[in-house]
Design an enzyme around this catalytic site. Sequence first.
Site, mmCIF file in Angstrom:
data_model
loop_
_atom_site.group_PDB
_atom_site.id
_atom_site.type_symbol
_atom_site.label_atom_id
_atom_site.label_comp_id
_atom_site.label_asym_id
_atom_site.label_seq_id
_atom_site.Cartn_x
_atom_site.Cartn_y
_atom_site.Cartn_z
ATOM 1 N N GLU A 282 -13.407 -4.420 8.156
ATOM 2 C CA GLU A 282 -11.931 -4.027 8.879
ATOM 3 C C GLU A 282 -12.269 -3.098 10.117
ATOM 4 O O GLU A 282 -11.757 -2.187 10.663
ATOM 5 C CB GLU A 282 -11.619 -2.764 7.866
HETATM 6 C C1 ACM Z 1 -13.287 -2.806 1.804
HETATM 7 O O1 ACM Z 1 -12.570 -2.938 0.854
HETATM 8 N N1 ACM Z 1 -12.697 -2.347 3.114
HETATM 9 C C2 ACM Z 1 -14.418 -3.428 1.679
#
Ligand code: ACM
Length: 478
Positions: A282
């Site tokens: 992310e």
């Molecule tokens: C995640 O759930 N951002 C690895």
Amino acid sequence: MPLALLPWPASVTVVEGPPLRTAPGSRREIADRLADRAELTFAEGHGFEGYLLLVSANGVRVETSTQAGAFYARQTLAQLIEFDEQGPLLPAVEIRDAPRFAYRGLMLDVVRHFHPVETVEAVIDRAASLKLNALHLHLTDDQGWRLQLRSHPELAEHGSGSELGGGPGGSYTLEDWRRIVDYAATRHMIVVPEFDLPGHTHAVGLSHPELVADPVITDEVRRAAEESGGGLPEAGSPYTGTAVGFSSLRRDAEGLEDLLRDVLGEIAAATPGPYLHFGGDEALGTDPADFGAVVKLAAGIVAENGKTPIAWHEASAADLPRGSVAQYWGFRTPGNEQAERARAFVERGGRLILSPADAIYLDMKYDAETRIGLTWADGPTSVERSYAWDPAAVIPDVPESAILGVEACLWSETVADLADIDTLMFPRVGSAAEAGWSAPAGTEQRTWESFRERVAGLGPAWAEAAIAFHRSPEIDWR
Ligand code: ACM
């Protein structure tokens, strides 16, 4: 009714003959007593974690090749204890057992809510009882830096004093870290530390503003702030909201490589296990070229320090050292692009840990009524859904030899204490344990019907161990 064994062993034969009767006590006392008196033989041929367990009216025999195998025989023995009017008994059985996958993990997020060492130890006990062998601790994120390092004490000094929900946060000393690692080792678990980068690094900016870009405020970040509070992230202020994807290390910042060498080198030296996780998820505010460069740098430093790099699957397109591990956290049915990226990574010599979020992200609610938990992984995750998948079927056309294992993940946005952990973990952690240890889905006892009966059978043992498990209506609890 199958014996209440979880994860189901490779082979179980119920033997003709009377059960083993033994003196009263708690299950733990009985299991310890029987295991301590068992005839234990070390012999070749059982693999790194396998064992043969024989129970008869005369007593218990264990044959194994390792201490880990003896430990797992003991966990199985504890699950065999039943009670009738005359007291405790164990059925006469012959069990031959060994795991399907080498890596069977549980991730605990100690950032969004900090969890003290005692809680981590309790989690280790719970995980080890189901034959999990890796505890992955998510130690850093936007909301905090939870490990006090000698090389950079300022990271925890400025970055650990808060958490979601307004609590005081906290951090581990290196002595705490040693205690966790040692405790895990006594239960044949390794600890996998994670420093998440280049995203999820807002807390680094509290002591090193020069290394972290200004928060990228997208509509998604605004929406999270409106729905869950915590305000918008601001450079230089602790962040206590639930938004993700707004922070990034600055690739060109002077001092970034030195800091990465220091912190990754120090945690590598403080951790006996073979793996070091450097995040990679992310990083929505990071330029793709910068992302590739920082991820490559971090993975290289991890490898230079003698550890195998693990990263979330987004990092698997980058230039990682051969043998690196990508942790897949998409859904049980990936999109074409996701699957293609995972296959290409495997073709370059990579291996996979499977953590399908719509099955074994334990922080999801069970149903709309669950007191805590999230729902972004395709709505709530019932116990049945957590069970109904097979590790080899998630990414098509990947050989099973490229799958290192399975890991259940417990993010802690809504998880403040051990009771919260228990509620979200049990019984769904059993699905992950069975996916990691037992034969493929659909083979003997690897069915939802069998699983739900065995979970029901384990309820009294979990209650006796003071595990605050979720009494899901999907299970006919005894
Ligand atoms: C995640 O759930 N951002 C690895």
